[in-house]
Every structure is written in C-alpha cells, then in structure tokens.
Design a protein around this motif. Sequence first.
Motif, PDB file in Angstrom:
ATOM      1  N   ALA B  79       0.848  -1.200   0.000  1.00  0.00           N
ATOM      2  CA  ALA B  79       0.000   0.000   0.000  1.00  0.00           C
ATOM      3  C   ALA B  79       0.882   1.249   0.000  1.00  0.00           C
ATOM      4  O   ALA B  79       0.634   2.205  -0.748  1.00  0.00           O
ATOM      5  CB  ALA B  79      -0.921  -0.010   1.209  1.00  0.00           C
ATOM      6  N   SER B  83       1.075   3.847  -3.257  1.00  0.00           N
ATOM      7  CA  SER B  83       0.123   4.946  -3.064  1.00  0.00           C
ATOM      8  C   SER B  83       0.782   6.297  -2.828  1.00  0.00           C
ATOM      9  O   SER B  83       0.081   7.293  -2.709  1.00  0.00           O
ATOM     10  CB  SER B  83      -0.821   4.642  -1.893  1.00  0.00           C
ATOM     11  N   ARG B 112     -12.478   5.006  -5.788  1.00  0.00           N
ATOM     12  CA  ARG B 112     -12.802   3.584  -5.656  1.00  0.00           C
ATOM     13  C   ARG B 112     -12.001   2.740  -6.642  1.00  0.00           C
ATOM     14  O   ARG B 112     -11.548   1.649  -6.310  1.00  0.00           O
ATOM     15  CB  ARG B 112     -14.303   3.352  -5.861  1.00  0.00           C
ATOM     16  N   PHE B 115      -8.573   2.322  -5.240  1.00  0.00           N
ATOM     17  CA  PHE B 115      -8.559   1.334  -4.153  1.00  0.00           C
ATOM     18  C   PHE B 115      -8.609  -0.089  -4.718  1.00  0.00           C
ATOM     19  O   PHE B 115      -7.929  -0.984  -4.244  1.00  0.00           O
ATOM     20  CB  PHE B 115      -9.757   1.546  -3.215  1.00  0.00           C
ATOM     21  N   LEU B 156      -5.903  -1.998   3.139  1.00  0.00           N
ATOM     22  CA  LEU B 156      -6.813  -0.982   2.601  1.00  0.00           C
ATOM     23  C   LEU B 156      -6.807   0.266   3.488  1.00  0.00           C
ATOM     24  O   LEU B 156      -6.902   1.396   2.998  1.00  0.00           O
ATOM     25  CB  LEU B 156      -8.223  -1.572   2.487  1.00  0.00           C
ATOM     26  N   THR B 159      -3.795   2.038   2.455  1.00  0.00           N
ATOM     27  CA  THR B 159      -4.050   2.591   1.129  1.00  0.00           C
ATOM     28  C   THR B 159      -4.816   3.904   1.247  1.00  0.00           C
ATOM     29  O   THR B 159      -4.446   4.919   0.651  1.00  0.00           O
ATOM     30  CB  THR B 159      -4.868   1.599   0.283  1.00  0.00           C
ATOM     31  N   ALA B 160      -5.883   3.891   2.045  1.00  0.00           N
ATOM     32  CA  ALA B 160      -6.737   5.074   2.155  1.00  0.00           C
ATOM     33  C   ALA B 160      -5.961   6.257   2.729  1.00  0.00           C
ATOM     34  O   ALA B 160      -5.975   7.365   2.167  1.00  0.00           O
ATOM     35  CB  ALA B 160      -7.954   4.757   3.011  1.00  0.00           C
ATOM     36  N   THR B 163      -2.958   7.308   0.405  1.00  0.00           N
ATOM     37  CA  THR B 163      -3.476   7.946  -0.807  1.00  0.00           C
ATOM     38  C   THR B 163      -3.972   9.354  -0.486  1.00  0.00           C
ATOM     39  O   THR B 163      -3.720  10.311  -1.234  1.00  0.00           O
ATOM     40  CB  THR B 163      -4.625   7.108  -1.410  1.00  0.00           C
ATOM     41  N   TRP B 247     -10.890   7.097   3.898  1.00  0.00           N
ATOM     42  CA  TRP B 247     -11.643   7.045   2.635  1.00  0.00           C
ATOM     43  C   TRP B 247     -12.322   8.384   2.365  1.00  0.00           C
ATOM     44  O   TRP B 247     -12.284   8.927   1.255  1.00  0.00           O
ATOM     45  CB  TRP B 247     -12.672   5.921   2.725  1.00  0.00           C
ATOM     46  N   CYS B 250      -9.855  10.860   1.199  1.00  0.00           N
ATOM     47  CA  CYS B 250      -9.504  10.612  -0.208  1.00  0.00           C
ATOM     48  C   CYS B 250     -10.545  11.247  -1.134  1.00  0.00           C
ATOM     49  O   CYS B 250     -10.196  11.951  -2.083  1.00  0.00           O
ATOM     50  CB  CYS B 250      -9.429   9.117  -0.501  1.00  0.00           C
TER      51      CYS B 250
END
Lengths: 297, 260
Positions: B79, B83, B112, B115, B156, B159-160, B163, B247, B250
């Motif tokens: 991630a 990212s 999305r 992701f 994830l 990642t969120a 990002t 999220w 993001c």
Amino acid sequence: MKRFGDFEAVKGIDIDVSPGESFGFLGPNGAGKSSTMRMIAAVSPVSEGVLRIFGLDPAHDGSAIRNRLGVVPQADNLDGELTPLDNLIIYGRYFDIPRSECIARARELLDFVQLSDRSAGRVDSLSGGMKRRLTIARGLMNRPEMLLLDEPTTGLDPQARHVLWDRLYRLKQQGVTLVLTTHYMDEAEQLCDRLVVMDAGRIAAEGSPRELITRYSTREVLELRFGAGQNADQESSLIGIGERLEVLADRVLVYADDGEAALREVHNRGLQPESSLVRRSSLEDVFLRLTGRSLEE
Amino acid sequence: MATPASVRVLEMQMLLLKRIWKTNLTLSFLQPLLFFLGMGLGVGSLVNDRPSSAEALGGIPYASFLGPGLLATTAMLTAAGESLWPVLGGFKWDGTYEAMAATRLTAAQVVRGQFLWLGVRMGIAVGGVAIVLAVHPDTRSWGIAPAVAAAMLCGLVFTAWITAWAASREYDTSFSNVQRLVITPLFLFGGAFYPVDSLPDVLRPIAWVTPLWHGVEMCRGFMLHTLGGVDLALHTLVLVAWLIPGWILCDRFFAKRLYR
Ligand SMILES: Nc1ncnc2c1ncn2[C@@H]1O[C@H](COP(=O)(O)OP(=O)(O)O)[C@@H](O)[C@H]1O
Ligand SMILES: [Mg+2]
C-alpha cells in the motif's frame, strides 16, 4: 468569473454558443482562455456568475455534462506507455461504452485522424502533431455534442497544423459544435464562425472574423519599415495618411481602405521606407486596435 | 449491462500491469520467500531453543508466529509503495487523473477505482506470501484464506490514508519520511516479529491503536485458530474505524484537486 485565491483570472464573460456553431476565444497567453475552457468542461467550479452547458448547471450535473462533451486540453495527457488504440479504448470505457463498441469506435477514429498505421506502437513515440490528433480522437470517443479544444495547434509545425485544421473542418461539417481557444489569428479566421477577443480576463469584442475586421480595422494595411530605431521618428511625417497609424518597434502600420493609394502618398511626401507591403487586415490588427498590444509576443 | 465505474478505472491500471507482471509476480514470491526463510529459520533457530522465548510465543515455532504477520506487513508495504509517488504522479506528472476527471467519472469513482487497483496489487503480493506459508509445514493452515482477507482489510486502511496524504501534497518531499518515520516503525513495532507484550509498558498502547497490529493479530489468530469472536469483532471494528475517515479524506482531496 474565476478566482484563484485573490487573483481574478476570468473577470467577466458573457457569451452564448449555439449547437453546430464553431466558436473561438482569441487572446494572448494569460488572457484566461484555459480557465474559461475548464469551467465550460465542467472540471473547474465557477467562482461567480451563471454557466449553463446543454442547459445544465455544472455545479450539480458535472458528470452528465462531461458525458456529452469532448475535451482536448492544452497539454496532452495521453498515457505514453500505452498504444494509441488502448488509449482510446480505455477512455471510452470511462464513459461506460461497451468494450466491443469502444474497439470499433477507436479504429474508426484512428482512421479519421490518420493514425491507423500507428495504432500499435507506444504513444511516447508519436510526434507532437500525431499526439494532438490522437487527443482529438480520444475526445470524440463518446460521440460528443460539443468538442472543446484548448489551443489545438500551439507548438506544431505548419504542416501538422494544416492537417489538424483539415480534420477539425470536417468535424464542423459533420455538425459537431466546436469551441476552441487560440492565440493564432489565422487559426481563428480559418475555423471560427464567431469569436470573442479576450484580454486580461475580459471580452474585448465579439463577432465573426469578417465583422470584427470591418468594425475595428480598415480593409487594407500598409506596412512600412524604416530601419532599426527610426520607425517612431517617422510618425509625424505620416500623419494624415490612411485612417489611423500604429507605430510598432519594427514597423509602422498605416490603416487605409486603399493601401496602394496610401503608399503613393507616402512616396509623394518624399519618404523612403526600406520596405513596404500592402496586405488585407487580419484579426491581429483587430487585437492591436483593441488592446494596443500584439497577439504573439 | 453497465460495468461499475471503479472496475472501468481498474481496466486502465490492468493494462499497465500487463507490461510489468512478470517482474512483479516474481518479486512478489521471491521477496517474502527470502524474508520468511531468513527470519523464520535464522531467528527461529535462535528463539526455538530458548524455553523463555518459546513460552513468550505461546509454545509454537517462531516460523508459525512470524508467518501470519508477514501477510499484514506485506499488505501495508505494498500500500505504501503503490500509493505515494504513483498517486501524486497521477495528478502531477502523467495526467492520468486529469484525463479521468474530464469524463463522466466522478472523483469518488476514481478513488474507488484506485482502491480496487491497490486491492489487486496487494492481492498479488499477499497471495505470494500465502503460497509460501501454505507450503511450509510450520505455517500450513486452513486459516490462510481468512487471514489473507484480514491482511487486505489492513492494507486498505493504509491505502486510504497514504493515498489521502499523497493526494493532498503538492510535492513529494515528505514521502521518504512517511516511509522512514511511519511505515518502517510500524513494520518493526507492529507485533509481526515479536509479541508486543515484550515491548516496554509505555510502548504497548501505541501498538494497540495502530492498524497494523490489529491486522497482524487477526492474521495470526486465524492461522493459529486462536481468534475468538469478540477479538475478531474488535479488530475488525478498529480497522473499519480507521478506514472510513481515510476514505472520506480521499474523496475530499480528489474532488478538490480534480475540480478546482
Ligand atoms: N490554478 C491556478 N492557480 C492560480 N492562478 C492560475 C491558475 N490557473 C491559471 N492561473 C492564472 O490565471 C491567468 C489566466 O490563465 P489561463 O486561463 O491559463 O490563460 P490562457 O489560457 O489564456 O493563457 C494567468 O495569469 C494564470 O497565471
Ligand atoms: Mg491556456
């Protein structure tokens, strides 16, 4: 109106573009053309004022508006690592066009922009003019009702520009609404039914190329060159010839409906320019008249 | 029939993956294999023979302890790697997101899609680890499947947040510090290599709030069949609680940057 912080990039614009028309923004760098185009493309919120595209408000229906638009941004943003064909297919997929349909349209459009033989290499290996044509093809993937082109030929060599103009002309004939920006007067004259001259975030004039020239310039222009540093000194001796004089660093422009007659008068007064040239008025003269500056600095 | 927008965004990334999949897949296997062998067998030979250490690990071989944690750390490292620069680059250098923004896609759909793409990248990397673990006798377990899912959830979260960080930066100057000062310490202190109980008292609570520790604990619990229902619910809850604000950020940052 468009603000970036305190800076007003687009101060006041009032235009209507009808379906099928080809409309241009002519103006120098920094006039606010791209900022305006981005607002029309529904990717940049309007700071103030009313904007409707296809009767829709970009603040609420951005996605629906973009669905019906084709966009050719000032800087190409193709995927250099992919092939031209894949670039088009992927872009079509963003619009949820079925894959098989994407492939069919992509092939057809590559043909239209004369890139069929380059469809398999990497985009990185294409020339500037080819990339521009590919970006136009990409903008047509969703069969847009209106195509936005931000300086479509800036940075291209003359031949590449002519190829591109020819393609755009065909689109126009097919009834696609074209909205384009340019700082080339010849481009505006070639492609636009109607245009606005933009300067410093405002509209200075609006009309067809012919109308603008008739309104703001004379039929012909006499260009006189008196040699380095001497052009300004000649102004007083030229007064009265033609309707108007414009003194530039490298030449003096005499605005007259009959250029040859004006030139005879110059000679009658015993003046000896190093060179002289009579030409038709262009949008460049309109811009000079309206802003006191030259378009291509 | 309409394809979900995020899947259509993913299609673009998959085309790029086609070019790099060979090296990518090889690395996905090789790296965890080397890591697992080096740490599991090397450190394991030190640890397994010491009664006090074996007791701290709950009486299992070191490899059994380490293996599940690698699933979660691999997800986190992937991630982080995919990212930071790739996301900023998508805005600044390649124009990928700008091209998407001009279409009918919305910012939330682009997020999305991003992701989903990270899901693929983490899936490949975590899958590589899972295969190594499935082969080794000390780590073979039916719990691998849910453990992979737990590692993906944990990844994830990273990642969120990563990002969101990258999408809100104008320059990449902070990125190597994110790697050095956030990711690496989490990697070392997240409980993958030794039980956090062996940390000094003051450091332990830090591990408890970090998403990585929860991911590691879930993976380990699944693979060693020690995960109770309450623990499962709690770990999942903490991870989801981390995921949601990341999220949302993001979505905000993408919308702000794509449409300005
Ligand atoms: N994102 C931005 N932030 C701040 N200023 C901007 C931004 N985009 C454009 N500008 C400024 O707005 C003015 C108009 O820019 P632009 O619309 O690109 O003009 P043109 O396309 O006619 O050259 C310029 O002075 C430019 O520096
Ligand atoms: Mg511009």
